[in-house]
Enzyme design. Structure first.
Site, PDB file in Angstrom:
ATOM      1  N   CYS A  92       0.872  -1.130  -0.048  1.00 27.14           N
ATOM      2  CA  CYS A  92       0.161   0.046  -0.025  1.00 27.14           C
ATOM      3  C   CYS A  92       1.046   1.142  -0.054  1.00 27.14           C
ATOM      4  O   CYS A  92       2.149   1.137  -0.336  1.00 27.14           O
ATOM      5  CB  CYS A  92      -1.072   0.217   1.175  1.00 27.14           C
ATOM      6  SG  CYS A  92      -0.335   0.095   2.833  1.00 27.14           S
ATOM      7  N   ARG A  97      -2.828  -0.585   5.274  1.00 30.23           N
ATOM      8  CA  ARG A  97      -3.897  -1.312   4.337  1.00 30.23           C
ATOM      9  C   ARG A  97      -3.267  -2.616   3.920  1.00 30.23           C
ATOM     10  O   ARG A  97      -4.098  -3.605   3.969  1.00 30.23           O
ATOM     11  CB  ARG A  97      -4.335  -0.399   3.134  1.00 30.23           C
ATOM     12  CG  ARG A  97      -5.183   0.821   3.713  1.00 30.23           C
ATOM     13  CD  ARG A  97      -5.387   1.328   2.473  1.00 30.23           C
ATOM     14  NE  ARG A  97      -4.344   2.195   2.237  1.00 30.23           N
ATOM     15  CZ  ARG A  97      -4.158   3.386   0.981  1.00 30.23           C
ATOM     16  NH1 ARG A  97      -5.184   3.512   0.216  1.00 30.23           N
ATOM     17  NH2 ARG A  97      -3.013   4.018   1.056  1.00 30.23           N
TER      18      ARG A  97
END
Length: 131
Positions: A92, A97
């Protein structure tokens, strides 16, 4: 990193839960991620997975990456459509994430995934290219 190294799934946030004996899930450095990409170039069982938004992806991504937005409401079902027996490098922007994404992949039974520590920010800071 050599071709004999086991591929591991690592999340941006990092996972504290145990993996099964059939899973390799871990965080790797950008230099190890670069070596993993190089060692697996052209292999049909290796994928680079960008879990950022489409806008972030379009601003620059690792060569050959596929984009599945972690923030999209259908992330789990989209990732669930991927082959769980392939090898994945997940990243990410910074590491949050991708960690959450690899946790989901682990829960879905994926066997190999690496979370690139530091995401694209660390990748670019190390001087690696994006397209």
């Amino acid at each position: 990193m050599t071709a004999a190294v086991t591929v591991t799934i690592v999340g941006c946030a990092g996972s504290s839960s145990e993996t099964s004996p059939n899973q390799t899930i871990r965080k790797i450095s950008v230099s190890d991620a670069s070596a993993l990409i190089h060692d697996n170039a052209g292999k049909v069982d290796f994928f680079v997975l960008d879990v950022r938004t489409p806008s972030e992806f379009n601003q620059g991504h690792l060569a050959g990456a596929i984009n599945i937005d972690y923030n999209a409401g259908n992330f789990q079902s989209e990732v669930g459509n991927l082959d769980r027996n392939k090898r994945y490098l997940v990243y990410c922007r910074t590491l949050h994430r991708s960690g959450l994404a690899t946790d989901i992949m682990k829960d879905l039974g994926f066997t190999e995934a690496y979370d690139m520590d530091g995401g694209t920010e660390a990748w670019l800071a190390a001087g690696y290219p994006v397209v």
